[in-house]
Design a protein around this motif. Sequence first.
Motif, short mmCIF file in Angstrom:
data_model
loop_
_atom_site.label_atom_id
_atom_site.label_comp_id
_atom_site.label_asym_id
_atom_site.label_seq_id
_atom_site.Cartn_x
_atom_site.Cartn_y
_atom_site.Cartn_z
N ASP A 1 76.75 42.59 -44.36
CA ASP A 1 75.71 43.36 -45.06
C ASP A 1 74.97 42.49 -46.07
O ASP A 1 73.75 42.56 -46.20
N VAL A 2 75.72 41.65 -46.79
CA VAL A 2 75.09 40.79 -47.79
C VAL A 2 74.15 39.79 -47.13
O VAL A 2 73.04 39.55 -47.60
N LEU A 3 74.59 39.22 -46.01
CA LEU A 3 73.77 38.21 -45.33
C LEU A 3 72.68 38.82 -44.46
O LEU A 3 71.69 38.16 -44.13
N GLY A 4 72.88 40.06 -44.04
CA GLY A 4 71.88 40.72 -43.21
C GLY A 4 71.92 40.29 -41.75
O GLY A 4 70.96 40.54 -41.01
N VAL A 5 73.01 39.64 -41.33
CA VAL A 5 73.15 39.22 -39.93
C VAL A 5 74.60 39.43 -39.50
O VAL A 5 75.52 39.37 -40.33
N PRO A 6 74.85 39.67 -38.22
CA PRO A 6 76.24 39.77 -37.74
C PRO A 6 76.90 38.40 -37.75
O PRO A 6 76.27 37.40 -37.38
N LEU A 7 78.15 38.35 -38.17
CA LEU A 7 78.90 37.10 -38.22
C LEU A 7 79.88 36.97 -37.06
O LEU A 7 80.29 35.86 -36.72
N LEU A 8 80.24 38.10 -36.45
CA LEU A 8 81.20 38.09 -35.36
C LEU A 8 80.65 38.85 -34.16
O LEU A 8 79.95 39.86 -34.33
N ARG A 9 80.96 38.35 -33.00
CA ARG A 9 80.63 39.03 -31.76
C ARG A 9 81.91 39.68 -31.26
O ARG A 9 82.92 39.02 -31.01
N ARG A 10 81.91 41.00 -31.11
CA ARG A 10 83.12 41.75 -30.80
C ARG A 10 83.12 42.23 -29.35
O ARG A 10 82.10 42.70 -28.85
N ASP A 11 84.26 42.08 -28.67
CA ASP A 11 84.45 42.66 -27.35
C ASP A 11 85.92 43.03 -27.19
O ASP A 11 86.70 42.92 -28.13
N ARG A 12 86.30 43.45 -26.00
CA ARG A 12 87.67 43.92 -25.78
C ARG A 12 88.70 42.81 -25.93
O ARG A 12 89.88 43.08 -26.19
N ARG A 13 88.29 41.55 -25.74
CA ARG A 13 89.24 40.44 -25.84
C ARG A 13 89.43 39.97 -27.28
O ARG A 13 90.34 39.19 -27.55
#
Length: 298
Positions: free
Chosen positions: A43-55
């Motif tokens: 939220d602070v950076l305004g960008v996603p830091l992690l890509r999430r999936d089932r693995r």
Amino acid sequence: MRFDLVDLRLFLAVAESGSITAGAEQVHLALASASARIRGMEDVLGVPLLRRDRRGVEPTDAGRTLLHHARVITQQMQRMRADMGQHASGLTGQIRVLCNTSALAEFLPDALAGFMASHPQVNIDLEERLSYDIVQAMRDGLADIGVIADSVDYSGLQTFPFRDDQLVLAMSPSHPLAMQLKRRRSAAFDEAVAYEFIGLAGDSALQKYVAEQAAKTGKRLAYRVRLRSLDAVCRMAAGGAGVAVLPESVVLRAQGAMAIRHVKLTDGWAVRKLLICVRDLDTLPGYARELVTSLQPR
């Protein structure tokens, strides 16, 4: 932008483990608290830091940038603690080392044992990976020291000599391949691919490396059995169960205890120099720099 050291340590742990749950456990945070901290950084950076999936999770491009800076900051903290160690007691250092199969099985145990005996305040986190995975992890700041084969592109990293690593074909003296080769001391890998092999478990860096070389020639090796250790593979080969690709040092050590024949592989990929690699030696804590020095041949 407000990140504290807990945030950075958490993000490093999550990125290295590929799991928010595992990362939270490493830094002793509840899962809910860890997830909230990660969301807060995003939220602070305004960008996603992690890509999430089932693995699990992996860093985005922005996450890799944060990883680099987080690693530098934590290394500086470790270096400060080490440099202050002469003024305080009970401080410990941690060195994360990534290495390939040959280094792990043949060369590092003795070298690290000697270093750790003389540095009781230092702990070492040692993990086996493929050489090109190690290079990427080093570039991303996910480890302090890597030990790689010179067959990969390691541009951008500082390197130092470690050991030579010659791969050979190992088999029983009565194996059909041994009969075919007669008194020859070397052979091309292609001469052996028609025979059944003994290999390491699939997560072994050496096993993956050999499979990749076979695939480049359009061949797929047939394995009778896969084992967890180089010594076990060596014993099976000596017993006549099949052919194995092993570091020459493994076979030479075994020859005093068993009848096993080996021939050197003439393929360019089978003659490797092992290198120590770091991002920047000067930014490592003092004890990590000492380890790099101690690992080099004298």
